[in-house]
Motif scaffolding. Structure first.
Motif, PDB file in Angstrom:
ATOM      1  N   ARG A 198       0.830  -1.195   0.000  1.00 43.51           N
ATOM      2  CA  ARG A 198       0.000   0.000   0.000  1.00 43.51           C
ATOM      3  C   ARG A 198       0.864   1.244   0.000  1.00 43.51           C
ATOM      4  O   ARG A 198       0.439   2.307  -0.402  1.00 43.51           O
ATOM      5  CB  ARG A 198      -0.872  -0.005   1.258  1.00 43.51           C
ATOM      6  N   GLU A 199       2.084   1.102   0.514  1.00 43.52           N
ATOM      7  CA  GLU A 199       2.940   2.262   0.673  1.00 43.52           C
ATOM      8  C   GLU A 199       3.669   2.616  -0.600  1.00 43.52           C
ATOM      9  O   GLU A 199       4.293   3.645  -0.689  1.00 43.52           O
ATOM     10  CB  GLU A 199       3.983   1.979   1.764  1.00 43.52           C
ATOM     11  N   GLY A 200       3.701   1.751  -1.559  1.00 43.11           N
ATOM     12  CA  GLY A 200       4.471   2.081  -2.760  1.00 43.11           C
ATOM     13  C   GLY A 200       5.654   1.160  -2.884  1.00 43.11           C
ATOM     14  O   GLY A 200       5.864   0.263  -2.076  1.00 43.11           O
ATOM     15  N   LYS A 201       6.438   1.404  -3.931  1.00 47.22           N
ATOM     16  CA  LYS A 201       7.519   0.448  -4.140  1.00 47.22           C
ATOM     17  C   LYS A 201       8.775   0.839  -3.374  1.00 47.22           C
ATOM     18  O   LYS A 201       8.962   1.995  -2.995  1.00 47.22           O
ATOM     19  CB  LYS A 201       7.816   0.299  -5.646  1.00 47.22           C
ATOM     20  N   VAL A 202       9.590  -0.167  -3.191  1.00 44.05           N
ATOM     21  CA  VAL A 202      10.794   0.006  -2.382  1.00 44.05           C
ATOM     22  C   VAL A 202      11.855   0.730  -3.199  1.00 44.05           C
ATOM     23  O   VAL A 202      12.241   0.281  -4.260  1.00 44.05           O
ATOM     24  CB  VAL A 202      11.324  -1.368  -1.940  1.00 44.05           C
ATOM     25  N   LEU A 203      12.313   1.856  -2.662  1.00 40.65           N
ATOM     26  CA  LEU A 203      13.335   2.600  -3.382  1.00 40.65           C
ATOM     27  C   LEU A 203      14.724   2.335  -2.860  1.00 40.65           C
ATOM     28  O   LEU A 203      15.704   2.407  -3.581  1.00 40.65           O
ATOM     29  CB  LEU A 203      13.075   4.113  -3.250  1.00 40.65           C
ATOM     30  N   TRP A 204      14.815   2.102  -1.585  1.00 41.43           N
ATOM     31  CA  TRP A 204      16.117   1.956  -0.949  1.00 41.43           C
ATOM     32  C   TRP A 204      16.016   0.890   0.107  1.00 41.43           C
ATOM     33  O   TRP A 204      15.055   0.817   0.843  1.00 41.43           O
ATOM     34  CB  TRP A 204      16.519   3.298  -0.323  1.00 41.43           C
ATOM     35  N   THR A 205      17.013   0.033   0.177  1.00 44.14           N
ATOM     36  CA  THR A 205      17.039  -1.007   1.214  1.00 44.14           C
ATOM     37  C   THR A 205      18.399  -1.025   1.860  1.00 44.14           C
ATOM     38  O   THR A 205      19.417  -0.902   1.180  1.00 44.14           O
ATOM     39  CB  THR A 205      16.789  -2.387   0.588  1.00 44.14           C
ATOM     40  N   GLY A 206      18.383  -1.169   3.176  1.00 42.52           N
ATOM     41  CA  GLY A 206      19.659  -1.319   3.850  1.00 42.52           C
ATOM     42  C   GLY A 206      19.459  -2.322   4.970  1.00 42.52           C
ATOM     43  O   GLY A 206      18.442  -2.302   5.636  1.00 42.52           O
ATOM     44  N   TRP A 207      20.433  -3.213   5.160  1.00 40.01           N
ATOM     45  CA  TRP A 207      20.276  -4.133   6.269  1.00 40.01           C
ATOM     46  C   TRP A 207      21.583  -4.337   7.003  1.00 40.01           C
ATOM     47  O   TRP A 207      22.661  -4.254   6.423  1.00 40.01           O
ATOM     48  CB  TRP A 207      19.650  -5.465   5.852  1.00 40.01           C
ATOM     49  N   PHE A 208      21.416  -4.559   8.293  1.00 37.76           N
ATOM     50  CA  PHE A 208      22.532  -4.699   9.210  1.00 37.76           C
ATOM     51  C   PHE A 208      22.559  -6.132   9.697  1.00 37.76           C
ATOM     52  O   PHE A 208      21.533  -6.662  10.073  1.00 37.76           O
ATOM     53  CB  PHE A 208      22.324  -3.809  10.444  1.00 37.76           C
ATOM     54  N   CYS A 209      23.724  -6.739   9.697  1.00 37.53           N
ATOM     55  CA  CYS A 209      23.757  -8.091  10.215  1.00 37.53           C
ATOM     56  C   CYS A 209      25.110  -8.409  10.830  1.00 37.53           C
ATOM     57  O   CYS A 209      26.084  -7.675  10.651  1.00 37.53           O
ATOM     58  CB  CYS A 209      23.429  -9.111   9.129  1.00 37.53           C
ATOM     59  N   CYS A 210      25.125  -9.503  11.548  1.00 43.40           N
ATOM     60  CA  CYS A 210      26.352  -9.961  12.182  1.00 43.40           C
ATOM     61  C   CYS A 210      26.342 -11.479  12.159  1.00 43.40           C
ATOM     62  O   CYS A 210      25.438 -12.092  12.708  1.00 43.40           O
ATOM     63  CB  CYS A 210      26.387  -9.463  13.622  1.00 43.40           C
ATOM     64  N   ILE A 211      27.312 -12.078  11.504  1.00 42.22           N
ATOM     65  CA  ILE A 211      27.367 -13.541  11.422  1.00 42.22           C
ATOM     66  C   ILE A 211      28.675 -13.989  12.041  1.00 42.22           C
ATOM     67  O   ILE A 211      29.736 -13.601  11.593  1.00 42.22           O
ATOM     68  CB  ILE A 211      27.338 -14.001   9.946  1.00 42.22           C
ATOM     69  N   PHE A 212      28.582 -14.818  13.054  1.00 38.01           N
ATOM     70  CA  PHE A 212      29.772 -15.327  13.754  1.00 38.01           C
ATOM     71  C   PHE A 212      30.660 -14.194  14.247  1.00 38.01           C
ATOM     72  O   PHE A 212      31.867 -14.229  14.076  1.00 38.01           O
ATOM     73  CB  PHE A 212      30.612 -16.237  12.851  1.00 38.01           C
ATOM     74  N   GLY A 213      30.064 -13.179  14.799  1.00 37.59           N
ATOM     75  CA  GLY A 213      30.879 -12.050  15.235  1.00 37.59           C
ATOM     76  C   GLY A 213      31.397 -12.212  16.645  1.00 37.59           C
ATOM     77  O   GLY A 213      31.375 -11.265  17.411  1.00 37.59           O
ATOM     78  N   ASP A 214      31.865 -13.399  16.998  1.00 40.38           N
ATOM     79  CA  ASP A 214      32.236 -13.659  18.398  1.00 40.38           C
ATOM     80  C   ASP A 214      33.364 -12.773  18.873  1.00 40.38           C
ATOM     81  O   ASP A 214      33.389 -12.331  20.007  1.00 40.38           O
ATOM     82  CB  ASP A 214      32.653 -15.127  18.563  1.00 40.38           C
ATOM     83  N   SER A 215      34.325 -12.519  18.008  1.00 36.94           N
ATOM     84  CA  SER A 215      35.505 -11.777  18.473  1.00 36.94           C
ATOM     85  C   SER A 215      35.151 -10.351  18.871  1.00 36.94           C
ATOM     86  O   SER A 215      35.730  -9.789  19.780  1.00 36.94           O
ATOM     87  CB  SER A 215      36.572 -11.767  17.386  1.00 36.94           C
ATOM     88  N   VAL A 216      34.155  -9.765  18.206  1.00 35.80           N
ATOM     89  CA  VAL A 216      33.755  -8.404  18.558  1.00 35.80           C
ATOM     90  C   VAL A 216      32.796  -8.422  19.740  1.00 35.80           C
ATOM     91  O   VAL A 216      32.865  -7.583  20.622  1.00 35.80           O
ATOM     92  CB  VAL A 216      33.065  -7.717  17.360  1.00 35.80           C
ATOM     93  N   LEU A 217      31.888  -9.407  19.744  1.00 37.50           N
ATOM     94  CA  LEU A 217      30.878  -9.460  20.796  1.00 37.50           C
ATOM     95  C   LEU A 217      31.502  -9.598  22.171  1.00 37.50           C
ATOM     96  O   LEU A 217      30.981  -9.082  23.147  1.00 37.50           O
ATOM     97  CB  LEU A 217      29.926 -10.629  20.545  1.00 37.50           C
TER      98      LEU A 217
END
Lengths: 390, 159
Positions: A198-217
């Motif tokens: 209903r809102e219209g089409k997606v113009l911009w997408t950004g995503w944040f993730c962390c996979i196996f980030g044990d050393s930083v966590l």
């Protein structure tokens, strides 16, 4: 008697084995300290990495939900930990970011001319995009076009379905599905309103993730959320504005993640090692030769099954990829090319690698083609991002 | 005969000879030019070579220091260096060999990991210097090389 002897001997054993115990679970730092004490120079062992598996992903993630992540070109950024970010406040963040974007647009700082870049952002969590249980949840920011434009082309057809009294003046339209009314009408436009978007089409997408980030966590405190990898698709100006808001709100820092030739060759080897049922794309490498007046590009395309056969002949240790295997794999390709064309590819710079699993460019652009190995690809990228932050 | 030996010729008086071995001519030339510009107590001769073994037909003075130049952007230069190392006599490695790694500044262009070169230098027990010829600080690199080379006393072979 025996137990008494045993108890006497064990303390002696424990004292003697303590120096060894100290070194057995040695971390990186401990190894360095040990080498300093021994006054030898520190030589790091070459890295070994696991070939990405598909099993974990299939358990957790719905392929339909991640389908929109595939086949899109993402620009990579590394992100320092976010301060006081909470997954409960996503609606609040959407509201604040929308207000910020409106304010920025009113300032008139956006340089891009032409398209009207009014977007409205929505935050949502991406379930299942994580390596271990300790990794924080990935979340998604989508910029959609503002208020849906009802492009009603042509006539508006009115279907009056009057069951009871045939009084056309009482045109009360009701939402389809209500029952019990004697007469109901529906006003339909020629072009249907899209039910989901209903809102219209997606113009911009950004995503944040962390996979196996044990050393930083391990190194950050409770207030921080570690999501070192950020992927963006869409207009650069939007990325800049949204990035500025995140930097102001959560005291973090974005920096573009470039992938050097060394890491690209690792990616090529790891992705060739992935078992695939059918190959959608050829394995292709692109090298850039620095020569004046303009640089020359060499593109080398290999049938994916041949590449896999070559990898299988090089690969010795099951389940792991070592530095020697990667070097040997690339050397085979270089020597084959040299035999035919008498050009030393090892003297040029690798800028793009593309396989059936994913494709990566040295400027930090990635396109993932296979949902089975999504987590594996992201794990390596997270490692690069973490390395850049540290 | 193709192996370079440190003491097979008589040393020349008050002269030091450095041999630069590397794949990129322009880089070697630049390095040699900047080294010769520096002031030096004794005379300095710089020889350039793409790889070893050197052609035996040329009459050259005794080589006092070999510098292997490895460009971190190109795997080919590392392979070339490794092959050339086989043509150097073992006694050269008692302080007359030095490794120079260039291009570490532009991380995005590197196709060799820094640790590979560190391991190479460690296994040959020779010092490793880092140099970036694109930037201004060339002078320090040349000074370090000079120090490596000229610290070796040029004793004549006792007869």
């Amino acid at each position: 008697m025996d137990s008494y002897d045993a108890s006497e001997s064990t303390p002696r054993q424990s004292t003697s084995s303590r120096p060894e115990d100290y070194f057995i679970g040695a971390t990186f730092l401990q190894k360095r300290l040990e080498s300093v004490r021994k006054q030898t120079s520190f030589i790091p062992t070459p890295p070994r990495r696991k070939i990405p598996h598909c099993s974990q992903l299939q358990e957790d993630v719905d392929p339909q939900k991640v389908a929109f992540l595939l086949h899109k070109q993402w620009t990579l950024y590394s992100l320092t930990p976010l301060y006081k970010f909470s997954y409960c406040n996503l609606k609040e963040y959407s509201r604040l970011l929308n207000a910020f974007i409106v304010a920025e647009k009113q300032k008139g700082l956006a340089v891009e001319v032409g398209e009207d870049l009014n977007i409205k952002v929505i935050f949502s969590t991406l379930l299942g995009i994580k390596g271990t249980q300790k990794d924080p949840e990935a979340f998604l920011v989508q910029g959609l076009t503002l208020s849906p434009r009802l492009e009603c082309s042509g006539t508006i057809l009115v279907y009056c379905n009057l069951l009871g009294s045939s009084d056309p003046s009482t045109l009360a339209f009701q939402v389809a599905g209500t029952t019990g009314a004697c007469h109901y009408t529906r006003i339909l436009s020629k072009s249907q309103l899209p039910s989901e978007n209903r809102e219209g089409k997606v113009l911009w997408t950004g995503w944040f993730c962390c996979i196996f980030g044990d050393s930083v966590l391990e190194t950050v405190s409770e207030d921080f959320t570690c999501l070192p990898l950020f992927l963006a698709n869409g207009a650069e100006s939007n990325t800049a504005i949204i990035g500025t808001w995140f930097q102001k709100t959560f005291d973090c820092y974005f920096s573009p993640l470039a992938i050097n030739a060394f890491n690209l060759s690792w990616m090529a080897a790891m992705w060739t090692a992935c078992k695939m049922d059918h190959y959608v794309a050829t394995t292709e490498f692109l090298w850039s030769v620095p020569c004046s007046p303009q640089s020359l590009d060499i593109s080398y395309a290999i049938h994916p099954e041949d590449a896999k056969a070559l990898w299988d002949s090089v690969h010795k240790t099951p389940g792991e990829v070592t530095q020697e295997e990667v070097d040997l794999f690339m050397d085979c390709l270089y020597s084959h090319f040299h035999r035919h064309f008498k050009i030393h590819l090892s003297a040029t710079r690798l800028i793009r690698v593309s396989t059936s699993v994913a494709s990566a460019h040295t400027d930090g652009k990635i396109k993932i083609l296979c949902h089975k190995y999504l987590i594996g690809v992201l794990a390596y990228l997270t490692e690069l991002a973490v390395f850049q932050i540290e | 005969m193709s192996v370079l030996r440190p003491l097979d010729k008589l040393p020349s008086l008050n002269t030091a000879t450095i041999l630069l071995v590397g794949t990129e001519d322009a880089l070697l030339q630049q390095l040699a030019d900047s080294m010769l510009k520096e002031d030096c107590a004794s005379e300095l001769k710089v020889h350039l070579a793409k790889s070893l073994p050197l052609p035996s037909s040329v009459n050259r003075p005794r080589i006092d220091l070999i510098v292997f130049v490895v460009n971190l952007h190109s795997k080919y230069s590392l392979q070339n260096t490794e092959e050339s190392l086989h043509h150097v006599d073992a006694s050269f490695f008692l302080g007359k060999v030095c490794f120079l790694a260039t291009g570490a500044g532009r991380e995005s262009h590197c196709s060799i990991h820094r640790h590979t070169v560190v391991r190479l230098a460690h296994s040959y027990q020779s010092p490793l210097l880092y140099c970036d010829l694109e930037k201004q600080g060339r002078g320090s690199c040349q000074a370090q090389l000079k120090r490596c080379c000229l610290q070796e006393p040029q004793l004549p072979i006792p007869r």
